[in-house]
Design a protein around this motif. Structure first.
Motif, PDB file in Angstrom:
ATOM      1  N   VAL A 191       9.312  -7.143   0.756  1.00 21.67           N
ATOM      2  CA  VAL A 191       7.908  -7.496   0.990  1.00 21.67           C
ATOM      3  C   VAL A 191       7.746  -8.185   2.349  1.00 21.67           C
ATOM      4  O   VAL A 191       6.769  -7.930   3.073  1.00 21.67           O
ATOM      5  CB  VAL A 191       7.389  -8.392  -0.151  1.00 21.67           C
ATOM      6  CG1 VAL A 191       6.023  -8.981   0.182  1.00 21.67           C
ATOM      7  CG2 VAL A 191       7.318  -7.592  -1.457  1.00 21.67           C
ATOM      8  N   ARG A 196       5.132  -3.837  -0.314  1.00 17.22           N
ATOM      9  CA  ARG A 196       4.266  -4.480  -1.301  1.00 17.22           C
ATOM     10  C   ARG A 196       4.751  -4.102  -2.695  1.00 17.22           C
ATOM     11  O   ARG A 196       5.401  -3.067  -2.890  1.00 17.22           O
ATOM     12  CB  ARG A 196       2.811  -4.059  -1.127  1.00 17.22           C
ATOM     13  CG  ARG A 196       2.548  -2.581  -1.318  1.00 17.22           C
ATOM     14  CD  ARG A 196       1.093  -2.218  -1.029  1.00 17.22           C
ATOM     15  NE  ARG A 196       0.878  -0.777  -1.091  1.00 17.22           N
ATOM     16  CZ  ARG A 196       0.571  -0.114  -2.199  1.00 17.22           C
ATOM     17  NH1 ARG A 196       0.431  -0.776  -3.352  1.00 17.22           N
ATOM     18  NH2 ARG A 196       0.391   1.194  -2.173  1.00 17.22           N
ATOM     19  N   LEU A 209       7.908  -0.734  -5.834  1.00 15.25           N
ATOM     20  CA  LEU A 209       7.498  -1.209  -4.515  1.00 15.25           C
ATOM     21  C   LEU A 209       7.015  -0.029  -3.682  1.00 15.25           C
ATOM     22  O   LEU A 209       7.251   1.127  -4.032  1.00 15.25           O
ATOM     23  CB  LEU A 209       8.657  -1.896  -3.790  1.00 15.25           C
ATOM     24  CG  LEU A 209       8.972  -3.356  -4.145  1.00 15.25           C
ATOM     25  CD1 LEU A 209       9.441  -3.476  -5.586  1.00 15.25           C
ATOM     26  CD2 LEU A 209      10.022  -3.916  -3.202  1.00 15.25           C
TER      27      LEU A 209
END
Length: 235
Positions: A191, A196, A209
């Protein structure tokens, strides 16, 4: 031929980690793994030689990767009906760790991981046949959704059934299996580099992710400590 897994109790990842004397080992997507920091090729070769002389070691289907700075060992029981961990693997893991201590070679449980490629497919069997031929892979025992490298070198492929066509997301992604106690740090690092978290609905089993352009990947943690989810089974 007697099925080894029927003789020796099968273990789930959480049971393996809850067993005493296995602190050097972490269960990943492809069995229990340990990394021993030897510091030299010669020291690693001595450890590999000692492992090869253990009684009944071949029953654990060990994969041993010798490099200039360390040795990675993977243990898993493979039969025509079972692909996973057993109590026999527990004893083998303990003996290997004892050998490493005798040779003054430390273990680093944070240094292991396995990678799997997952393909989402509508026509599963047709897609599997294509990849089996292209890769020269073989079916995983008792699992028509999986292909594995018969030589134990390449990443396994998993074929996930789709019910309807999908055009808004990628249909091939990478699963990265890391030690259960390293998963959150690995996610935070991804991240921090622009990724994200798409969903943590299945945590602590796995997280989805995406990179800055939306390409998805999963972080899997086998042998989590705590209540076990009911889906996303691992060996």
């Amino acid at each position: 031929m007697t099925d080894v897994a029927s003789e020796v109790g099968r273990l789930r990842p959480q049971q393996f980690h809850a067993t005493a004397g296995l602190g050097d080992w972490r269960v990943l997507g492809e069995g229990a793994c340990a990394y021993f920091r030897t510091g030299s090729f010669a020291a690693g070769a001595r450890l590999v030689q000692a492992i090869s002389e253990l009684p009944d070691i071949e029953a654990g289907n060990p994969d041993v990767d010798l490099r200039h700075d360390g040795v990675t060992v993977r243990l898993i029981t493979i039969t025509g009906e079972y692909y996973g961990l057993t109590e026999r693997n527990v004893e083998q893991a303990r003996r290997i760790s004892a050998l490493a201590r005798t040779l003054d070679i430390p273990a680093d449980p944070s240094a292991v991981q396995t990678v799997q490629v997952t393909v989402d497919a509508l026509a599963g069997p047709d897609v599997v046949r294509f990849w089996r031929a292209l890769l020269g892979y073989a079916d995983r025992a008792n699992s028509p959704e999986d292909l594995i490298d018969p030589h134990g070198r390449g990443a396994p492929f998993y074929f996930q059934r789709m019910q309807t066509p999908r055009t808004d997301r990628n249909r091939v992604h990478v699963d990265v299996w890391v030690p259960y106690d390293q998963a959150e740090a690995r996610i935070a690092a991804a991240v921090a580099e622009g990724g994200r978290v798409v969903t943590d609905a299945h945590a602590p089993s796995h997280w989805v992710l995406a990179d800055p352009e939306g390409n998805e990947a999963c972080v899997g943690a086998a042998g989590w400590i705590g209540p076990e989810p009911t889906d996303h089974e691992v060996p």
